[in-house]
Design a protein around this motif. Structure first.
Motif, mmCIF file in Angstrom:
data_model
loop_
_atom_site.group_PDB
_atom_site.id
_atom_site.type_symbol
_atom_site.label_atom_id
_atom_site.label_comp_id
_atom_site.label_asym_id
_atom_site.label_seq_id
_atom_site.Cartn_x
_atom_site.Cartn_y
_atom_site.Cartn_z
ATOM 1 N N PRO A 88 0.891 -0.993 0.023
ATOM 2 C CA PRO A 88 0.054 -0.138 0.008
ATOM 3 C C PRO A 88 0.795 1.390 -0.105
ATOM 4 N N GLU A 89 2.087 1.290 0.664
ATOM 5 C CA GLU A 89 3.061 2.567 0.436
ATOM 6 C C GLU A 89 3.793 2.763 -0.844
ATOM 7 N N GLY A 90 3.495 1.663 -1.744
ATOM 8 C CA GLY A 90 4.247 1.582 -2.917
ATOM 9 C C GLY A 90 5.794 1.513 -2.918
ATOM 10 N N LEU A 91 6.232 0.877 -1.967
ATOM 11 C CA LEU A 91 7.646 0.775 -1.621
ATOM 12 C C LEU A 91 8.613 -0.098 -2.690
ATOM 13 N N LEU A 92 7.870 -0.952 -3.496
ATOM 14 C CA LEU A 92 8.384 -1.955 -4.515
ATOM 15 C C LEU A 92 8.476 -1.362 -5.960
ATOM 16 N N THR A 93 9.481 -1.499 -6.500
ATOM 17 C CA THR A 93 9.649 -1.178 -7.946
ATOM 18 C C THR A 93 9.960 -2.522 -8.471
ATOM 19 N N TRP A 94 8.895 -3.085 -9.413
ATOM 20 C CA TRP A 94 8.938 -4.352 -9.831
ATOM 21 C C TRP A 94 9.837 -4.531 -11.079
ATOM 22 N N LEU A 95 10.828 -5.512 -11.099
ATOM 23 C CA LEU A 95 11.704 -5.668 -12.220
ATOM 24 C C LEU A 95 11.317 -6.708 -12.990
ATOM 25 N N GLY A 96 10.131 -7.743 -12.735
ATOM 26 C CA GLY A 96 9.711 -8.756 -13.303
ATOM 27 C C GLY A 96 8.640 -9.549 -12.359
ATOM 28 N N ALA A 97 8.251 -10.788 -12.675
ATOM 29 C CA ALA A 97 7.299 -11.317 -11.979
ATOM 30 C C ALA A 97 7.884 -12.076 -10.689
ATOM 31 N N ASP A 98 9.348 -11.880 -10.704
ATOM 32 C CA ASP A 98 9.858 -12.703 -9.673
ATOM 33 C C ASP A 98 10.781 -11.707 -8.894
ATOM 34 N N ARG A 99 11.037 -10.508 -8.974
ATOM 35 C CA ARG A 99 11.712 -9.577 -8.275
ATOM 36 C C ARG A 99 11.584 -8.263 -8.444
ATOM 37 N N ALA A 100 11.885 -7.549 -7.098
ATOM 38 C CA ALA A 100 11.531 -6.304 -6.871
ATOM 39 C C ALA A 100 12.704 -5.518 -6.106
ATOM 40 N N THR A 101 12.706 -4.109 -6.318
ATOM 41 C CA THR A 101 13.685 -3.620 -5.594
ATOM 42 C C THR A 101 13.100 -2.508 -4.611
ATOM 43 N N LEU A 102 13.851 -2.039 -3.703
ATOM 44 C CA LEU A 102 13.637 -0.817 -2.939
ATOM 45 C C LEU A 102 15.008 -0.076 -2.674
ATOM 46 N N THR A 103 14.828 1.049 -2.859
ATOM 47 C CA THR A 103 16.113 2.036 -2.610
ATOM 48 C C THR A 103 16.092 3.031 -1.203
#
Length: 128
Positions: A88-103
């Motif tokens: 809900p906070e929109g933390l994730l940046t999705w790179l694909g269906a199996d990975r995401a990043t946070l900075t």
């Protein structure tokens, strides 16, 4: 491969002397506090986190001004079900269906998002 104790990670980070050392330490503590089963070691030349030997998160320490946390599903090619992770906070940046990043830009950034990050991590670990 058995996990090395956190003291090995500490020694690695001291030797590395990264400019974001305080951010890294705060992030490590936040991740480990999300679930008592979480352990860490060094993988891909950075702190990496796992549950029962299955890695799910690895820091990327390439930039001097931020720390990137990569959430993944380990070495096996798998896909998370659509909407598997509530963010809900929109933390994730999705790179694909199996990975995401946070900075994270600093330790205060980690502290500010700590509760939301731990919620995302608990969900992620359930799929590892």
């Amino acid at each position: 491969m058995p996990a090395r104790p956190a003291t090995d990670v500490d020694a690695f980070l001291i030797a590395r002397a990264h400019p974001q050392h305080a951010t890294i330490q705060r992030l490590r503590a936040t991740i480990r506090a999300a679930d008592p089963r979480i352990a860490e070691d060094i993988k891909w030349n950075a702190p990496s986190f796992h549950v029962d030997g299955r890695h799910f998160a690895t820091m990327q320490l390439r930039k001097p001004d931020s720390v990137l946390l990569v959430l993944h599903l380990g070495a096996d090619k798998r896909v998370l079900p659509k909407d598997a992770i509530a963010d809900p906070e929109g933390l994730l940046t999705w790179l694909g269906a199996d990975r995401a990043t946070l900075t994270f830009a600093g330790p205060d950034d980690v502290k500010h998002r700590e509760s939301s990050l731990q919620g995302v991590l608990r969900q992620w670990v359930a799929h590892v």
